[in-house]
Design a protein around this motif. Sequence first.
Motif, PDB file in Angstrom:
ATOM      1  N   ASP A   1       0.846  -1.189   0.000  1.00 38.69           N
ATOM      2  CA  ASP A   1       0.000   0.000   0.000  1.00 38.69           C
ATOM      3  C   ASP A   1       0.885   1.244   0.000  1.00 38.69           C
ATOM      4  O   ASP A   1       2.111   1.144  -0.112  1.00 38.69           O
ATOM      5  N   GLU A   2       0.274   2.397   0.150  1.00 40.53           N
ATOM      6  CA  GLU A   2       1.034   3.655   0.079  1.00 40.53           C
ATOM      7  C   GLU A   2       2.067   3.790   1.198  1.00 40.53           C
ATOM      8  O   GLU A   2       3.028   4.536   1.070  1.00 40.53           O
ATOM      9  N   ASP A   3       1.896   3.044   2.285  1.00 34.88           N
ATOM     10  CA  ASP A   3       2.860   3.077   3.389  1.00 34.88           C
ATOM     11  C   ASP A   3       3.919   1.978   3.285  1.00 34.88           C
ATOM     12  O   ASP A   3       4.778   1.873   4.162  1.00 34.88           O
ATOM     13  N   GLY A   4       3.818   1.130   2.243  1.00 35.11           N
ATOM     14  CA  GLY A   4       4.763   0.028   2.099  1.00 35.11           C
ATOM     15  C   GLY A   4       4.343  -1.237   2.826  1.00 35.11           C
ATOM     16  O   GLY A   4       5.053  -2.235   2.800  1.00 35.11           O
ATOM     17  N   GLY A   5       3.174  -1.217   3.456  1.00 35.44           N
ATOM     18  CA  GLY A   5       2.667  -2.409   4.135  1.00 35.44           C
ATOM     19  C   GLY A   5       1.932  -3.307   3.162  1.00 35.44           C
ATOM     20  O   GLY A   5       1.319  -2.834   2.203  1.00 35.44           O
ATOM     21  N   ARG A   6       2.001  -4.598   3.393  1.00 33.54           N
ATOM     22  CA  ARG A   6       1.299  -5.563   2.549  1.00 33.54           C
ATOM     23  C   ARG A   6       0.351  -6.370   3.425  1.00 33.54           C
ATOM     24  O   ARG A   6       0.764  -6.931   4.434  1.00 33.54           O
ATOM     25  N   ARG A   7      -0.938  -6.386   3.065  1.00 33.45           N
ATOM     26  CA  ARG A   7      -1.911  -7.183   3.815  1.00 33.45           C
ATOM     27  C   ARG A   7      -1.537  -8.651   3.710  1.00 33.45           C
ATOM     28  O   ARG A   7      -1.093  -9.113   2.660  1.00 33.45           O
ATOM     29  N   VAL A   8      -1.733  -9.370   4.782  1.00 33.47           N
ATOM     30  CA  VAL A   8      -1.429 -10.798   4.835  1.00 33.47           C
ATOM     31  C   VAL A   8      -2.719 -11.539   5.164  1.00 33.47           C
ATOM     32  O   VAL A   8      -3.371 -11.246   6.163  1.00 33.47           O
ATOM     33  N   ARG A   9      -3.074 -12.479   4.287  1.00 35.39           N
ATOM     34  CA  ARG A   9      -4.256 -13.298   4.505  1.00 35.39           C
ATOM     35  C   ARG A   9      -3.806 -14.742   4.695  1.00 35.39           C
ATOM     36  O   ARG A   9      -3.051 -15.274   3.883  1.00 35.39           O
ATOM     37  N   ILE A  10      -4.241 -15.368   5.769  1.00 31.63           N
ATOM     38  CA  ILE A  10      -3.919 -16.770   6.031  1.00 31.63           C
ATOM     39  C   ILE A  10      -5.226 -17.525   6.155  1.00 31.63           C
ATOM     40  O   ILE A  10      -6.055 -17.196   7.014  1.00 31.63           O
ATOM     41  N   GLU A  11      -5.390 -18.508   5.282  1.00 34.21           N
ATOM     42  CA  GLU A  11      -6.605 -19.333   5.235  1.00 34.21           C
ATOM     43  C   GLU A  11      -7.886 -18.500   5.263  1.00 34.21           C
ATOM     44  O   GLU A  11      -8.807 -18.772   6.019  1.00 34.21           O
ATOM     45  N   GLY A  12      -7.900 -17.451   4.431  1.00 29.98           N
ATOM     46  CA  GLY A  12      -9.103 -16.655   4.260  1.00 29.98           C
ATOM     47  C   GLY A  12      -9.281 -15.488   5.204  1.00 29.98           C
ATOM     48  O   GLY A  12     -10.175 -14.676   5.001  1.00 29.98           O
ATOM     49  N   ALA A  13      -8.452 -15.374   6.223  1.00 29.26           N
ATOM     50  CA  ALA A  13      -8.598 -14.284   7.190  1.00 29.26           C
ATOM     51  C   ALA A  13      -7.411 -13.327   7.099  1.00 29.26           C
ATOM     52  O   ALA A  13      -6.260 -13.764   7.085  1.00 29.26           O
ATOM     53  N   ILE A  14      -7.705 -12.040   7.029  1.00 33.04           N
ATOM     54  CA  ILE A  14      -6.641 -11.036   7.068  1.00 33.04           C
ATOM     55  C   ILE A  14      -6.086 -11.028   8.487  1.00 33.04           C
ATOM     56  O   ILE A  14      -6.822 -10.826   9.450  1.00 33.04           O
ATOM     57  N   VAL A  15      -4.774 -11.264   8.602  1.00 39.13           N
ATOM     58  CA  VAL A  15      -4.152 -11.328   9.931  1.00 39.13           C
ATOM     59  C   VAL A  15      -3.348 -10.078  10.266  1.00 39.13           C
ATOM     60  O   VAL A  15      -2.901  -9.922  11.398  1.00 39.13           O
ATOM     61  N   GLY A  16      -3.160  -9.189   9.291  1.00 40.35           N
ATOM     62  CA  GLY A  16      -2.436  -7.953   9.558  1.00 40.35           C
ATOM     63  C   GLY A  16      -1.698  -7.461   8.338  1.00 40.35           C
ATOM     64  O   GLY A  16      -1.918  -7.925   7.220  1.00 40.35           O
ATOM     65  N   ARG A  17      -0.809  -6.501   8.591  1.00 45.45           N
ATOM     66  CA  ARG A  17       0.033  -5.926   7.528  1.00 45.45           C
ATOM     67  C   ARG A  17       1.476  -6.225   7.841  1.00 45.45           C
ATOM     68  O   ARG A  17       1.922  -6.065   8.977  1.00 45.45           O
ATOM     69  N   ALA A  18       2.189  -6.623   6.807  1.00 45.43           N
ATOM     70  CA  ALA A  18       3.619  -6.888   6.945  1.00 45.43           C
ATOM     71  C   ALA A  18       4.392  -5.776   6.251  1.00 45.43           C
ATOM     72  O   ALA A  18       3.976  -5.278   5.210  1.00 45.43           O
ATOM     73  N   PHE A  19       5.521  -5.415   6.848  1.00 47.81           N
ATOM     74  CA  PHE A  19       6.395  -4.404   6.261  1.00 47.81           C
ATOM     75  C   PHE A  19       7.748  -4.996   5.884  1.00 47.81           C
ATOM     76  O   PHE A  19       8.630  -4.283   5.423  1.00 47.81           O
ATOM     77  N   SER A  20       7.895  -6.308   6.106  1.00 47.04           N
ATOM     78  CA  SER A  20       9.148  -6.996   5.772  1.00 47.04           C
ATOM     79  C   SER A  20       8.897  -8.498   5.769  1.00 47.04           C
ATOM     80  O   SER A  20       7.850  -8.969   6.220  1.00 47.04           O
ATOM     81  N   MET A  21       9.877  -9.237   5.269  1.00 49.63           N
ATOM     82  CA  MET A  21       9.785 -10.697   5.293  1.00 49.63           C
ATOM     83  C   MET A  21       9.765 -11.207   6.728  1.00 49.63           C
ATOM     84  O   MET A  21       9.142 -12.228   7.026  1.00 49.63           O
ATOM     85  N   GLN A  22      10.428 -10.500   7.626  1.00 46.91           N
ATOM     86  CA  GLN A  22      10.421 -10.881   9.035  1.00 46.91           C
ATOM     87  C   GLN A  22       8.993 -10.823   9.600  1.00 46.91           C
ATOM     88  O   GLN A  22       8.587 -11.703  10.357  1.00 46.91           O
ATOM     89  N   ASP A  23       8.230  -9.815   9.195  1.00 46.33           N
ATOM     90  CA  ASP A  23       6.839  -9.721   9.628  1.00 46.33           C
ATOM     91  C   ASP A  23       6.021 -10.899   9.102  1.00 46.33           C
ATOM     92  O   ASP A  23       5.206 -11.471   9.825  1.00 46.33           O
ATOM     93  N   VAL A  24       6.233 -11.262   7.830  1.00 49.95           N
ATOM     94  CA  VAL A  24       5.511 -12.399   7.255  1.00 49.95           C
ATOM     95  C   VAL A  24       5.856 -13.672   8.026  1.00 49.95           C
ATOM     96  O   VAL A  24       4.974 -14.463   8.371  1.00 49.95           O
ATOM     97  N   ALA A  25       7.140 -13.857   8.316  1.00 48.06           N
ATOM     98  CA  ALA A  25       7.565 -15.034   9.085  1.00 48.06           C
ATOM     99  C   ALA A  25       6.874 -15.064  10.448  1.00 48.06           C
ATOM    100  O   ALA A  25       6.427 -16.125  10.904  1.00 48.06           O
ATOM    101  N   ALA A  26       6.736 -13.915  11.086  1.00 50.30           N
ATOM    102  CA  ALA A  26       6.074 -13.853  12.395  1.00 50.30           C
ATOM    103  C   ALA A  26       4.606 -14.257  12.277  1.00 50.30           C
ATOM    104  O   ALA A  26       4.093 -14.994  13.125  1.00 50.30           O
ATOM    105  N   PHE A  27       3.923 -13.803  11.215  1.00 47.99           N
ATOM    106  CA  PHE A  27       2.528 -14.210  11.011  1.00 47.99           C
ATOM    107  C   PHE A  27       2.436 -15.718  10.793  1.00 47.99           C
ATOM    108  O   PHE A  27       1.524 -16.372  11.294  1.00 47.99           O
ATOM    109  N   MET A  28       3.373 -16.278  10.051  1.00 46.10           N
ATOM    110  CA  MET A  28       3.380 -17.720   9.811  1.00 46.10           C
ATOM    111  C   MET A  28       3.606 -18.479  11.117  1.00 46.10           C
ATOM    112  O   MET A  28       2.972 -19.501  11.365  1.00 46.10           O
TER     113      MET A  28
END
Length: 71
Positions: free
Chosen positions: A13-40
């Motif tokens: 998005d305009e702030d550089g965040g990327r929405r993360v959806r896991i099994e159909g539910a939005i779980v948050g916004r990631a700003f790095s691969m580290q954030d994605v790993a944390a959601f996983m």
Amino acid sequence: MASATPVVIYPPDEDGGRRVRIEGAIVGRAFSMQDVAAFMQEAGLQQFDEMDVVRSSLIEWRGGGPDVWAH
């Protein structure tokens, strides 16, 4: 995690965040691969790290791959 690509990372998005959806539910916004790993990890894959984010077939990247974080 039952489906073929249960994780979707949306375009930045305009702030550089990327929405993360896991099994159909939005779980948050990631700003790095580290954030994605944390959601996983929160979803039950405790050993998931940044390298897993880059190479995992569980993740569908939209609007650019794991190296795209700017809008």
